[in-house]
Scaffold this motif. Structure first.
Motif, mmCIF file in Angstrom:
data_model
loop_
_atom_site.group_PDB
_atom_site.id
_atom_site.type_symbol
_atom_site.label_atom_id
_atom_site.label_comp_id
_atom_site.label_asym_id
_atom_site.label_seq_id
_atom_site.Cartn_x
_atom_site.Cartn_y
_atom_site.Cartn_z
ATOM 1 N N LEU A 226 1.038 -1.346 -0.316
ATOM 2 C CA LEU A 226 -0.480 0.351 -0.146
ATOM 3 C C LEU A 226 0.837 1.249 0.129
ATOM 4 C CD1 LEU A 226 -2.569 -0.736 2.285
ATOM 5 C CD2 LEU A 226 -2.629 -1.085 -0.140
ATOM 6 N N LEU A 227 0.800 2.579 -1.338
ATOM 7 C CA LEU A 227 1.144 2.960 -1.055
ATOM 8 C C LEU A 227 0.160 4.444 -1.062
ATOM 9 C CD1 LEU A 227 4.013 3.327 -3.261
ATOM 10 C CD2 LEU A 227 2.359 5.445 -3.649
ATOM 11 N N ASP A 228 0.734 5.761 -0.563
ATOM 12 C CA ASP A 228 0.206 6.157 -0.566
ATOM 13 C C ASP A 228 1.655 7.966 -0.484
ATOM 14 O OD1 ASP A 228 -1.865 8.613 -0.526
ATOM 15 O OD2 ASP A 228 -3.080 8.510 0.174
ATOM 16 N N VAL A 229 0.936 9.659 -0.524
ATOM 17 C CA VAL A 229 2.011 10.767 -0.413
ATOM 18 C C VAL A 229 1.523 11.849 0.276
ATOM 19 C CG1 VAL A 229 2.039 12.118 -2.422
ATOM 20 C CG2 VAL A 229 3.079 9.779 -2.769
ATOM 21 N N THR A 230 2.649 12.348 0.544
ATOM 22 C CA THR A 230 1.873 13.264 1.319
ATOM 23 C C THR A 230 2.097 14.353 0.726
ATOM 24 O OG1 THR A 230 4.628 13.575 1.464
ATOM 25 C CG2 THR A 230 3.441 12.331 3.575
ATOM 26 N N ASN A 232 3.649 17.004 0.998
ATOM 27 C CA ASN A 232 5.252 17.689 0.355
ATOM 28 C C ASN A 232 6.015 16.545 0.425
ATOM 29 O OD1 ASN A 232 5.571 15.704 2.538
ATOM 30 N ND2 ASN A 232 6.515 17.431 3.889
ATOM 31 N N GLY A 233 5.744 15.205 -0.826
ATOM 32 C CA GLY A 233 6.098 14.841 -1.786
ATOM 33 C C GLY A 233 6.807 13.899 -1.156
ATOM 34 N N GLU A 234 6.376 12.644 0.329
ATOM 35 C CA GLU A 234 7.027 11.771 0.648
ATOM 36 C C GLU A 234 6.015 10.267 0.141
ATOM 37 O OE1 GLU A 234 8.741 14.223 4.577
ATOM 38 O OE2 GLU A 234 7.298 13.276 4.823
ATOM 39 N N ILE A 235 6.728 9.794 0.258
ATOM 40 C CA ILE A 235 6.436 8.197 -0.139
ATOM 41 C C ILE A 235 5.890 7.921 1.435
ATOM 42 C CG2 ILE A 235 5.857 6.334 -1.218
ATOM 43 C CD1 ILE A 235 8.250 7.304 -3.134
ATOM 44 N N VAL A 236 4.806 7.309 1.292
ATOM 45 C CA VAL A 236 4.272 6.739 3.061
ATOM 46 C C VAL A 236 3.733 4.866 2.102
ATOM 47 C CG1 VAL A 236 2.883 6.493 4.547
ATOM 48 C CG2 VAL A 236 3.375 8.467 3.526
ATOM 49 N N THR A 237 4.833 3.858 3.150
ATOM 50 C CA THR A 237 4.280 2.696 2.039
ATOM 51 C C THR A 237 4.747 1.570 3.113
ATOM 52 O OG1 THR A 237 4.891 1.115 -0.159
ATOM 53 C CG2 THR A 237 6.886 2.748 1.388
ATOM 54 N N GLY A 238 3.738 0.369 3.243
ATOM 55 C CA GLY A 238 3.988 -0.481 3.899
ATOM 56 C C GLY A 238 3.750 -2.123 3.179
ATOM 57 N N PHE A 239 4.097 -3.424 2.814
ATOM 58 C CA PHE A 239 3.514 -4.828 3.275
ATOM 59 C C PHE A 239 2.466 -4.832 4.207
ATOM 60 C CE2 PHE A 239 4.039 -8.497 2.154
ATOM 61 C CZ PHE A 239 3.043 -8.750 0.532
ATOM 62 N N GLN A 295 -4.354 -10.487 7.721
ATOM 63 C CA GLN A 295 -3.172 -9.417 7.556
ATOM 64 C C GLN A 295 -3.230 -8.005 8.655
ATOM 65 O OE1 GLN A 295 -5.634 -9.823 5.409
ATOM 66 N NE2 GLN A 295 -7.326 -7.879 4.955
ATOM 67 N N ALA A 296 -2.058 -7.464 8.681
ATOM 68 C CA ALA A 296 -1.933 -6.702 9.709
ATOM 69 C C ALA A 296 -2.614 -5.324 9.373
ATOM 70 C CB ALA A 296 -0.215 -5.968 10.182
ATOM 71 N N PHE A 297 -2.573 -4.338 8.205
ATOM 72 C CA PHE A 297 -3.622 -3.507 7.708
ATOM 73 C C PHE A 297 -4.125 -3.820 6.029
ATOM 74 C CE2 PHE A 297 0.443 -2.258 7.348
ATOM 75 C CZ PHE A 297 0.807 -1.575 5.801
ATOM 76 N N LEU A 308 -1.791 9.627 8.968
ATOM 77 C CA LEU A 308 -2.401 8.464 8.110
ATOM 78 C C LEU A 308 -3.343 7.698 9.186
ATOM 79 C CD1 LEU A 308 1.064 6.739 8.760
ATOM 80 C CD2 LEU A 308 0.525 8.411 6.777
ATOM 81 N N TRP A 309 -4.563 7.812 8.259
ATOM 82 C CA TRP A 309 -5.741 6.614 8.250
ATOM 83 C C TRP A 309 -5.543 5.268 7.376
ATOM 84 C CZ3 TRP A 309 -10.782 9.568 9.400
ATOM 85 C CH2 TRP A 309 -10.443 10.693 9.982
ATOM 86 N N ILE A 310 -5.876 4.773 8.719
ATOM 87 C CA ILE A 310 -5.597 3.411 8.275
ATOM 88 C C ILE A 310 -6.687 1.863 8.803
ATOM 89 C CG2 ILE A 310 -3.491 1.140 8.243
ATOM 90 C CD1 ILE A 310 -1.544 3.260 9.026
ATOM 91 N N SER A 311 -6.690 1.005 8.601
ATOM 92 C CA SER A 311 -8.126 0.559 9.325
ATOM 93 C C SER A 311 -6.933 -1.504 8.629
ATOM 94 C CB SER A 311 -9.013 0.134 7.214
ATOM 95 O OG SER A 311 -8.474 -0.233 6.487
ATOM 96 N N SER A 312 -7.971 -2.127 9.545
ATOM 97 C CA SER A 312 -7.541 -2.870 9.769
ATOM 98 C C SER A 312 -8.588 -3.934 10.127
ATOM 99 C CB SER A 312 -6.590 -3.692 11.381
ATOM 100 O OG SER A 312 -5.192 -2.754 11.570
#
Length: 373
Positions: A226-230, A232-239, A295-297, A308-312
């Protein structure tokens, strides 16, 4: 190397940190049981969906202007529906076709500096429209880029009208379809500026033969990127196999990481098999190794204030647990939503959820005013 341990409801010694995470530079570790810092409340204020003449069956993304005008991608009909901020229907943009301003399979409308960007997966191109008068401006291709395997899967807008596109390439490995995802930064004309600067975890999908045909199934317990962008152009990602998120630069450098020591609910193998209508996939699943836990999220959104808005998943399969985190990982709020509810966008103090009525099957985007207090 610095490891920051933070916990609101458990001592630091109670947080079990895997060795590979503890070895990361600049990682913030939190107890999964930490209490939220705030309460969150939601008030529905508008609904966007069907009209007397428009029926929407598959929403594939929304974009919202500063004055509240909402653009909704209708994947089934290949048009963009336009609503005012109160939910009143205005008009539609585009139609099915291959000409200028026409679509085949549309996803993820995005807004930037008076332009509406719309990604068409089948035509592998982005179309730009004026976000005020809705006129077609131009289009450019995301396909057939030198040095990039695969087809465009998604896009996110970056500052200066650059595009972060995610390309997908698959190859068969027995009964698995291994999908590699390659990020690339392009300018607003579709020219590649950089690519392959981040190595994402390979996804696995099931490849099942039934009646002489192969079918592809995505199983959440196999994990996904999963991936999104802040802003200011930073990438936020996680498996999704564990609650570990990374903030990355567009050069692929890791700025910081966030880990929440959660234990996902157990995976009920028998219930999973019982819910499968396909006999072929039931047979495939019954013989494969499965993880003990889900899965964790399963979703990740960055809002306009870089939270960050994250569902689990939860033990109740029809309910998801949602966390609102600061950009350093503190749990700001927590709430529950039906699993059928999908967060589309958070902007200007409003959260937009895609919701389906279980009795009627009608799908709407619902606009909520939210408050953290």
């Amino acid at each position: 190397m610095g490891v920051a341990l933070t916990s609101c409801s458990a001592s630091e010694s109670d947080v079990n940190v895997p060795e590979d995470i503890a070895a990361l530079d600049n990682v913030a570790v939190y107890s999964g049981e930490m209490a939220p810092l705030n309460e969150i409340s939601f008030e529905p204020v508008a609904r966007f969906g069907d009209t007397d003449s428009i029926f929407i069956s598959r929403v594939s993304g929304i974009a919202v202007t500063d004055d509240g005008t909402l653009f909704m991608a209708d994947r089934s009909e290949a048009v963009i529906h336009v609503y005012d901020g109160s939910g009143g229907y205005q008009t539609s943009i585009g139609r099915r076709g291959e000409g200028p301003g026409e679509f085949q399979t549309i996803v993820q409308p995005e807004l930037s500096d008076g332009s509406l960007f719309v990604l068409d997966l089948d035509q592998q191109r982005v179309s730009l429209f004026d976000s005020e008068n809705y006129s077609f401006r131009r289009s450019f291709s995301l396909g057939d880029k030198d040095g990039i395997r695969g087809r465009p899967l998604s896009m996110e807008l970056l500052p200066e009208e650059r595009i972060l596109a995610l390309y997908s390439a698959s190859e068969r490995d027995g009964n698995r379809l291994k999908r590699s995802e390659i990020p690339a930064v392009l300018d607003n004309g579709g020219e590649v500026m950089s690519s392959g600067f981040v190595t994402l975890t390979e996804n696995n999908r099931l490849l099942v033969e039934s009646n002489g045909m192969f079918q592809i199934f995505s199983m959440p317990f196999l994990g996904q990127n999963l991936l999104d962008v802040t802003e200011n152009g930073e990438i936020v990602t996680g498996f999704t196999d564990r609650f570990l998120l990374h903030y990355l630069t567009l050069n692929g450098d890791t700025l910081r990481s966030i880990y929440h020591a959660t234990t996902p609910p157990s995976l009920d193998r028998q219930a999973l098999l019982n819910n499968m209508e396909s006999e072929a996939i039931r047979g495939e699943l019954s013989s494969m190794d499965m993880p003990d836990n889900r899965q964790a999220f399963n979703s990740l959104r960055v809002d306009d204030e870089n939270r960050l808005w994250i569902s689990s998943p939860t033990a109740e399969t029809d309910v998801y647990d949602w966390r609102v985190l600061s950009n350093t990982g503190e749990k700001l709020a927590q709430f529950s939503q039906p699993a059928s509810s999908s967060l589309q966008l958070v902007k200007d103090g409003f959260a937009y959820f895609l919701e389906t009525d279980e009795e009627t099957g009608v799908t709407d985007v619902v606009k909520y005013r939210y408050q953290l207090q």
